[in-house]
Design a protein around this motif. Structure first.
Motif, short mmCIF file in Angstrom:
data_model
loop_
_atom_site.label_atom_id
_atom_site.label_comp_id
_atom_site.label_asym_id
_atom_site.label_seq_id
_atom_site.Cartn_x
_atom_site.Cartn_y
_atom_site.Cartn_z
N TYR A 72 0.85 -1.19 0.00
CA TYR A 72 0.00 0.00 0.00
C TYR A 72 0.88 1.24 0.00
O TYR A 72 1.70 1.42 0.90
CB TYR A 72 -0.90 0.04 1.23
CG TYR A 72 -2.11 -0.87 1.19
CD1 TYR A 72 -2.39 -1.66 0.08
CD2 TYR A 72 -2.97 -0.93 2.25
CE1 TYR A 72 -3.50 -2.49 0.06
CE2 TYR A 72 -4.08 -1.75 2.24
CZ TYR A 72 -4.34 -2.52 1.14
OH TYR A 72 -5.43 -3.34 1.12
N ARG A 74 1.87 4.94 0.65
CA ARG A 74 1.50 5.93 1.66
C ARG A 74 2.53 7.03 1.63
O ARG A 74 3.73 6.78 1.69
CB ARG A 74 1.44 5.28 3.04
CG ARG A 74 0.94 6.25 4.09
CD ARG A 74 0.85 5.58 5.45
NE ARG A 74 0.36 6.52 6.42
CZ ARG A 74 -0.84 6.48 6.98
NH1 ARG A 74 -1.67 5.52 6.66
NH2 ARG A 74 -1.20 7.39 7.86
N GLU A 76 1.84 10.08 3.54
CA GLU A 76 1.68 10.80 4.81
C GLU A 76 2.24 9.97 5.96
O GLU A 76 2.07 8.75 5.98
CB GLU A 76 0.19 11.03 5.08
CG GLU A 76 -0.53 11.73 3.97
CD GLU A 76 -0.62 13.22 4.20
OE1 GLU A 76 -0.60 13.63 5.37
OE2 GLU A 76 -0.69 13.95 3.20
#
Length: 140
Positions: A72, A74, A76
C-alpha cells in the motif's frame, strides 16, 4: 503457495524453500520462527490488519524493529509516531515497525490479530540463506 514454491525448488527451477505457519506459531519475539527466518536472510509473508485483512513482506529485524515492505502506497506519516515510512530502500522495505504492533490480537494497525486467524509463509533463497555451515569458522 508454500507447496508450489517448494516444488519448484525440488526440481531446480528456483533456488527457494518455504514453510507455512499458522495459529500460535505466528508471532514475533524470542523463540519465533519468523524472527529466526529474518535473521537467516529469509523473508516472511504475513497476513495482518490494515483497515482490513492485508498481506505484507517482512524483510528484516533488528533491536525490536521490523523492516517491512507494504504494497500500500503511503505518502503521509502515520499518526503512530513509532511507525516509520522509508523511501530510501524501495527494493528491501518501506516501513519500519516496532515488533509489539504485530503481536496484538485486536484488529489494530499491523496486528497479526486473533491467534486462530494468523498465517505466515517463511521464504528462503537457498543460495543466500545464512546457515551454520556458512557462518561457523573452524580453528585447527
Amino acid at each position: 503457495m508454500s507447496n508450489w514454491l517448494n516444488g519448484f525448488g525440488r526440481i531446480g527451477q528456483l533456488s527457494v524453500t518455504s514453510r507455512y505457519l499458522s495459529g500460535r506459531n505466528v508471532y514475533l519475539g524470542k523463540g519465533s520462527e519468523i524472527n529466526d527466518a529474518l535473521h537467516h536472510h529469509g523473508a516472511v509473508v504475513v497476513r495482518l490488519f490494515y483497515d482490513e485483512a492485508h498481506y505484507v513482506l517482512l524483510t528484516g529485524e533488528k533491536d525490536g524493529l521490523v523492516y517491512m515492505f507494504d504494497p500500500y502506497y503511503r505518502d503521509e506519516p502515520f499518526p503512530q509516531e513509532d511507525i516509520l515510512l522509508d523511501k530510501e530502500h524501495p527494493f528491501a522495505y518501506n516501513r519500519i515497525v516496532p515488533e509489539a504492533y504485530f503481536n496484538q490480537e485486536d484488529l489494530e494497525i499491523y496486528a497479526l490479530g486473533p491467534m486462530e486467524n494468523r498465517e505466515a509463509v517463511l521464504l528462503f533463497n537457498e543460495q543466500t540463506r545464512l546457515t551454520a555451515d556458512k557462518t561457523i569458522e573452524y580453528y585447527i
